[in-house]
Design a protein around this motif. Sequence first.
Motif, PDB file in Angstrom:
ATOM      1  N   THR A  56       2.074  -6.428   7.266  1.00 16.92           N
ATOM      2  CA  THR A  56       1.693  -5.805   6.004  1.00 16.92           C
ATOM      3  C   THR A  56       0.461  -4.934   6.213  1.00 16.92           C
ATOM      4  O   THR A  56      -0.628  -5.433   6.523  1.00 16.92           O
ATOM      5  N   ASP A  76      -0.799  -1.001   4.598  1.00 15.18           N
ATOM      6  CA  ASP A  76      -0.400   0.128   3.740  1.00 15.18           C
ATOM      7  C   ASP A  76      -0.065   1.411   4.516  1.00 15.18           C
ATOM      8  O   ASP A  76       0.915   2.095   4.183  1.00 15.18           O
ATOM      9  N   GLU A  92       3.538   2.118   5.501  1.00 14.79           N
ATOM     10  CA  GLU A  92       4.557   2.383   4.498  1.00 14.79           C
ATOM     11  C   GLU A  92       4.883   3.877   4.479  1.00 14.79           C
ATOM     12  O   GLU A  92       4.020   4.715   4.258  1.00 14.79           O
ATOM     13  N   LYS A 105       8.122  -4.518  -0.224  1.00 13.69           N
ATOM     14  CA  LYS A 105       7.287  -5.309   0.682  1.00 13.69           C
ATOM     15  C   LYS A 105       7.993  -6.570   1.163  1.00 13.69           C
ATOM     16  O   LYS A 105       7.809  -6.987   2.306  1.00 13.69           O
TER      17      LYS A 105
END
Length: 269
Positions: A15, A17, A20, A30
């Motif tokens: 994870t 950002d 993405e 997610k």
Amino acid sequence: MTQSGTIRTGIGGWTFDPWEGTFYPEKLVKKKQLEFASRELTAIEVNGTYYSSQKPATFAKWASEVPDGFVFSLKASRFCTNRKVLAEAGESVGKFLNQGIAELGPHLGPILWQFMGTKKFEPDDFEAFLALLPKTLDGLPLRHVVEPRHGSFQVPEFIDLLTKYNVAAVCADHHDYPMFADPTTGFVYARLQKGSDDIATCYPPEELDAWAERLKIYAAGGMPGDLQKIAPQHKIKAEPREVFAFFITGGKVNAPTAARKMQSLVAES
């Protein structure tokens, strides 16, 4: 030697950002990121377990979302390693191991025990810590790797202890922390931390090529000739090894690209 061990390459966590729309497809939710990452890469180092414990159901969920052959390396709780007397870590070690990590089953990779940069090598105390690390958990084989980050560990006595307890040390490619390139058990664990967000492949292509060759030598049971041994007289067992290489810290934005590229490089004959 004609056989080599498996080489797995990966990243820290899944994870982040900036991944993405770059690593992850646009509009991928997610909750599908682990499923996607585990099919693009072959391993992930989980950092969150260093800061807090998880529930057994969480580990079981992770295991259910990844394909056969994929593994998670777990960073052990800081409460185990950030202490003056390591020999007194038994309760914390037990708490970490028994939080439910066995739910990962065959997806459980090495457990990483990371030490603060100020922690110095005290042979008796460090051996007492190594003695706390069990070989199995609920019938599941355990593999342990330690990451000292103080130069006092760069002595043959440390390598001897690792060999005695069948534990690896992180082969760290880092600007400040020491590297431990000596193989001491049946796997090698590299953390490649000199990447840059300004380089599309995290590491320059020529450095990726160089590390790919080193990883292949390790996997075949050898020792890369351009890395310095801490214990030159230590006899290295020439047998196939499992190798892990994680692109961590430096160049995190492009770490997935580097891991995918490295996987293709080590697959070449």
